[in-house]
Design an enzyme around this catalytic site. Structure first.
Site, mmCIF file in Angstrom:
data_model
loop_
_atom_site.group_PDB
_atom_site.id
_atom_site.type_symbol
_atom_site.label_atom_id
_atom_site.label_comp_id
_atom_site.label_asym_id
_atom_site.label_seq_id
_atom_site.Cartn_x
_atom_site.Cartn_y
_atom_site.Cartn_z
ATOM 1 N N ASP A 149 0.835 -1.306 -0.027
ATOM 2 C CA ASP A 149 -0.034 0.023 0.011
ATOM 3 C C ASP A 149 1.019 1.223 0.085
ATOM 4 O O ASP A 149 2.125 1.251 0.161
ATOM 5 C CB ASP A 149 -0.950 0.033 1.265
ATOM 6 C CG ASP A 149 -0.442 -0.095 2.517
ATOM 7 O OD1 ASP A 149 0.883 -0.935 2.629
ATOM 8 O OD2 ASP A 149 -0.689 0.619 3.417
ATOM 9 N N GLU A 182 0.206 -1.038 5.517
ATOM 10 C CA GLU A 182 1.219 -0.522 6.428
ATOM 11 C C GLU A 182 1.002 1.120 6.929
ATOM 12 O O GLU A 182 1.469 1.237 7.791
ATOM 13 C CB GLU A 182 2.511 -0.852 5.881
ATOM 14 C CG GLU A 182 3.703 -0.759 6.596
ATOM 15 C CD GLU A 182 4.213 0.707 6.781
ATOM 16 O OE1 GLU A 182 5.022 0.889 7.499
ATOM 17 O OE2 GLU A 182 3.757 1.630 5.905
#
Lengths: 358, 358
Positions: free
Chosen positions: B73, B127
């Site tokens: 991400d 994350e």
């Protein structure tokens, strides 16, 4: 059906009727209409209107003219209307700030057709919001002649005592600047919040003054009222703003107050965001002295300084001495449990009646 | 049509292809599908999936196993996709944090079918958002066996050098209490913002430490990151909150860090709002030493401490030594002008390739 006010009703009934017409700032129309209509039924009064401000005056050719003024608007209702009479206290929004004083003025306007000095009764809008909307300020701009007088009484709550003049108020932002950085590498930035430490240190060390003006002791104060800094919990803040409120005795004008704040925060980026001069009590003026003598003969007590800024300062700016005199404890203004002792409403009426008929 | 990734393409083309599939946190599905699909085409890999995390591993019966991990991400796109190649730099969201590292890992997963130690390739979601959503944390809870290893490399940007361990991070609110009052009568209240002066004074006077851990010097910091106080410009504030971020060397655990903060703000109301332990670099561990020797032979340089908190701490908590090693300057992560030198992508690939084939 338009609301009606019976100015001949007893004072508590009249105060309740005034309060029970909701008149939050910006929504004063219905109350202003009722006030205008009731005053137009008094043949001894000339009635004028500007927006939601209503002015009524005697034209008896007296040697002097006084203004008795009050604002029609209230802060938002907090589930505290309609009014309730609980024992000797009238509860509800506006009972203190300041429809109690408005009701007293309306009753006197109707019941004292031939006062010993000409009277201009002023009821105005938008006092509880931004200064530029203030209805009294608008009258000063549109119709200064309507406000011409030798002395003014503002019916703001003063616990039924005379509160002279008012402190001025100035707000300034002290802006601290830094350099943003990720807080994992804090040493690559400069922390603007830490820089505010010195600003707060100076505020903590500041000794507020008490200043004698025309015989009244005005207590000053200097406080941080807002602080805001930082953008995220992992960023070294590059800006912090401390908003300071200086309440200053009417011995200073706005320029003097600003200079004092700038001196205190010497070396910092200071931006004045708003300021309003206070008002000297002017109790040494003959018209004011007559008022004080007549009122104190009824109420007892001695004049005190007004700490909160009020529209007396607008009269002061016109060169007119002005005092605050109204029922209700100012500490209860704007509160959910706003309430006014009925005795103070009667006493205020009696004192003003004595003055206007002396 | 589902996006496809060609793991045999040249590294820049592959990095661009990975970055150009938008994968802002919570929206990683399309990229995770493409990663899974590309890895399933490699006959030497066993592929597993949990949510939008994809795990692929060799099962060669080597004496040791290593993890190479990276998150899929990114923070929100800031008008900086699709990627652009400008000179020797690849511009665009994710090029630094951390799809450059992901692309290097994907290429190696495909092109090193028989590494000298078994490898578990881990690509995970979430994350860049709240810790409880973190995909690596979810794998630790759901499938700890998938992460079993002797040593881990996290491809977070480290300018192509080895950054060992990471500092821990703790946030606490220092809450100041006062008594509200109208600022016209400030002396009837107690100013909570003024009380913050002492908190800022202690922060200003604080001398951050630098702590040696396993031969690396971890620089600490203690900063106010947010401050907020006051309710209105005419009210003495009854609350002020200073949010402090302590970045602490991995010599301390969370309890030790909290004790240090409480000692600093002794006498104040301190509430810890979040904390995460750091990670010791563990470079004295044999598997880590082998990694460092193989990589530094290619890249030159020496290991440095990692200051920002990263998911290496999750491996550290499992007792696994772990380092950060990836292309890109961490100072450019999350920035609108995020960009990665193409050389670092190639160099990172070459170093990891040397290690896995040594």
């Amino acid at each position: 059906m338009a609301a009606e006010l019976d100015l001949d009703a007893d004072l508590v009934t009249l105060t309740r009727a005034v309060c029970d017409i909701p008149s939050v700032s910006g929504d004063e129309r219905e109350l202003a209409d009722a006030v205008e209509s009731a005053l137009r039924r008094q043949p001894h009064l000339e009635v004028l209107r500007d927006g939601d401000a209503v002015v009524a005056r005697t034209n008896l050719g007296r040697e002097s003219r006084v203004v008795v003024a009050g604002h029609l608007d209230t802060v938002p209702i907090a589930d505290n209307l309609p009014t309730r009479l609980v024992g000797d206290e009238l509860w509800g929004r506006g009972t203190v700030d300041m429809l109690g004083g408005v009701a007293v003025a309306l009753a006197l306007a109707a019941r004292v057709p031939a006062p010993t000095r000409d009277v201009t009764w002023v009821f105005y809008d938008h006092e509880e919001v931004e200064a530029e909307l203030n209805g009294l300020g608008r009258l000063v701009r549109h119709h200064p002649d309507w406000l011409a007088c030798d002395f003014a009484v503002l019916g703001e709550p003063s616990n039924g005592g005379i509160e002279g003049g008012c402190n001025g108020t100035l707000r300034a932002q002290v802006r601290l600047h830094g350099v943003a950085a990720h807080s994992a590498r804090a040493w690559t930035g400069v922390n603007a919040i830490h820089a505010a430490g010195e600003v707060l240190r100076r505020l903590e060390a500041y000794e507020p003054r008490t200043v004698d003006v025309d015989g009244l002791a005005y207590r000053e104060s200097m406080n941080a009222v807002l602080v805001s800094g930082g953008t995220a919990a992992n960023v070294i803040p590059d800006e912090c703003v401390v908003t300071v409120n200086y309440r200053f005795a009417p011995a200073l004008d706005v320029a003097g107050a600003e200079a004092h704040v700038r001196e205190l925060f010497d070396g910092f980026d200071v931006v004045v965001t708003d300021a309003a001069a206070g008002a000297r009590p002017g109790l040494d003026h003959p018209a004011a002295a007559q008022f004080a003598a007549a009122v104190l003969a009824v109420t007892g007590g001695v004049p005190a300084p007004k700490y909160g800024w009020t529209d007396v300062a607008r009269f002061s700016a016109l060169g007119v001495p002005a005092v605050n005199f109204g029922p209700g404890d100012p500490l209860l203004a704007h509160k959910r449990d706003e309430r006014c002792p009925v005795d103070q409403i009667h006493a205020t009426y009696a004192a003003l009646h004595a003055w206007l008929t002396a």
